[in-house]
Motif scaffolding. Structure first.
Motif, mmCIF file in Angstrom:
data_model
loop_
_atom_site.group_PDB
_atom_site.id
_atom_site.type_symbol
_atom_site.label_atom_id
_atom_site.label_comp_id
_atom_site.label_asym_id
_atom_site.label_seq_id
_atom_site.Cartn_x
_atom_site.Cartn_y
_atom_site.Cartn_z
ATOM 1 N N PRO A 1 0.816 -1.219 0.000
ATOM 2 C CA PRO A 1 0.000 0.000 0.000
ATOM 3 C C PRO A 1 0.850 1.269 0.000
ATOM 4 O O PRO A 1 0.486 2.255 -0.657
ATOM 5 C CB PRO A 1 -0.820 -0.133 1.288
ATOM 6 C CG PRO A 1 -0.945 -1.614 1.499
ATOM 7 C CD PRO A 1 0.377 -2.171 1.047
ATOM 8 N N ASP B 1 0.891 4.055 -2.959
ATOM 9 C CA ASP B 1 0.583 5.452 -2.651
ATOM 10 C C ASP B 1 1.644 6.387 -3.233
ATOM 11 O O ASP B 1 1.302 7.438 -3.783
ATOM 12 C CB ASP B 1 0.489 5.644 -1.139
ATOM 13 C CG ASP B 1 0.035 7.050 -0.773
ATOM 14 O OD1 ASP B 1 -1.177 7.326 -0.855
ATOM 15 O OD2 ASP B 1 0.903 7.882 -0.434
ATOM 16 N N ASP C 1 -4.809 -7.209 -4.382
ATOM 17 C CA ASP C 1 -4.394 -6.322 -3.287
ATOM 18 C C ASP C 1 -3.706 -5.072 -3.826
ATOM 19 O O ASP C 1 -3.942 -3.955 -3.342
ATOM 20 C CB ASP C 1 -3.469 -7.057 -2.328
ATOM 21 C CG ASP C 1 -4.202 -8.110 -1.509
ATOM 22 O OD1 ASP C 1 -5.446 -8.089 -1.490
ATOM 23 O OD2 ASP C 1 -3.519 -8.965 -0.904
ATOM 24 N N THR C 2 -2.844 -5.248 -4.837
ATOM 25 C CA THR C 2 -2.139 -4.105 -5.407
ATOM 26 C C THR C 2 -3.090 -3.171 -6.123
ATOM 27 O O THR C 2 -3.031 -1.937 -5.955
ATOM 28 C CB THR C 2 -1.042 -4.578 -6.379
ATOM 29 O OG1 THR C 2 -0.073 -5.346 -5.656
ATOM 30 C CG2 THR C 2 -0.355 -3.405 -7.053
ATOM 31 N N ALA D 1 -5.108 -1.257 -3.573
ATOM 32 C CA ALA D 1 -4.301 -0.248 -2.882
ATOM 33 C C ALA D 1 -4.084 0.968 -3.775
ATOM 34 O O ALA D 1 -4.185 2.120 -3.320
ATOM 35 C CB ALA D 1 -2.965 -0.842 -2.457
#
Length: 290
Positions: free
Chosen positions: A82, A86, A107-108, A111
């Motif tokens: 995460p 970002d 998940d990527t 995020a």
């Protein structure tokens, strides 16, 4: 360069020089990074609607993440934390990039979608189609095996390849034109195709595979017309193509399957494919002005 920073380049050779070793260290996780970098390298940047952009995350002198963006296609990411997602969202937003969508392991992708919303106000929407990435373990041919044979399509079989890929694209709802004129610019053009034919020579199923890249071959596509399903043709042609992929010297053979299709997922597992990760895509609405 700071101890942790994203390096952006429009030079695919520069990208591969910096990140090639990292990508090849986990070829399955980086299958799309390797595939699209190779397509840009072979076709040239001028073959795309807008200049492709690649990125490398370097942390304390080591590569730890990558991305590719082929506008107006999706932004593709290697697995990122995460925090890494970002920093990428902040960097791209600061440079005025406006990806219409993002695709990566679930998940990527999630995020980055959340980070992009924070940095730009764009609203992410999870796409309906989610896929699962599989890697071949021990190839296990189907039993019983349907009668017939596998036939590899050559240069003189372009018409058949165009027809079958067009039918596949329509079946999966892909918004693309597949004909002789557009063929070279599609994602289908760089594959090797195999047809499964019944004993009388009637083609009933097709499978394709990408070239050997980074020690890995991706099986893509597999398609049987709806009225011909249930006879084991997809299993037979998938087995033939998986064998052909191994014969190239591939250390890994991978493929994607639609998670919403239990039949295809069960088929690949019977053939010896093992689930690695789930992938998702997010589209962005009300994004930053271009």
């Amino acid at each position: 360069m700071r101890s942790s920073d994203w390096y952006l380049t429009e030079d695919v050779d520069d990208f591969l020089t910096r990140a090639g070793g990292f990508l090849r260290s986990r070829p399955a996780a980086h299958v799309m990074q390797l595939t699209w970098a190779e397509r840009v390298r072979v076709r040239g940047a001028g073959a795309f609607a807008r200049v492709p952009v690649f990125g490398v995350l370097e942390e304390n002198g080591e590569v730890s993440g990558t991305f590719y963006h082929l506008p107006p296609r999706t932004l593709g990411l290697s697995p990122l934390s995460p925090e890494q997602a970002d920093t990428l969202a902040a960097r791209l937003a600061g440079l005025g990039h406006t990806p219409a969508s993002v695709g990566a392991d679930h998940d990527t992708a999630t995020a980055f979608a959340e980070a992009w919303q924070r940095h730009t106000g764009a609203t992410p929407k999870l796409r309906d189609v989610r896929v699962r990435l599989y890697r071949l373990g021990t190839l296990t041919p189907p039993k019983p095996h349907p009668t017939g044979r596998a036939r590899v399509l050559g240069e003189r079989d372009l018409g058949e390849a165009v027809f079958w890929c067009g039918e596949f694209a329509k079946a999966v709802g892909e918004d693309v034109t597949v004909d002789a004129d557009s063929w070279a610019s599609t994602r289908y053009a760089d594959k090797t195709y195999t047809l499964w034919e019944t004993p009388d020579g009637t083609p009933v199923s097709i499978a394709g595979m990408n070239p050997l890249i980074g020690g890995q071959v991706q099986v893509d596509i597999v398609y049987t017309p709806a009225h011909l399903r249930g006879h084991g043709y997809a299993a037979a042609v998938s087995t033939a193509v998986s064998r052909a992929a191994l014969a190239t010297g591939a250390q890994e053979v991978v493929l994607f399957a639609d998670q919403s299709n239990p039949t295809s997922n069960a088929l690949y597992q019977r053939l010896g494919y093992e689930a690695l990760s789930d992938w998702s895509g997010y589209g962005f609405t009300s994004a930053m002005p271009d």
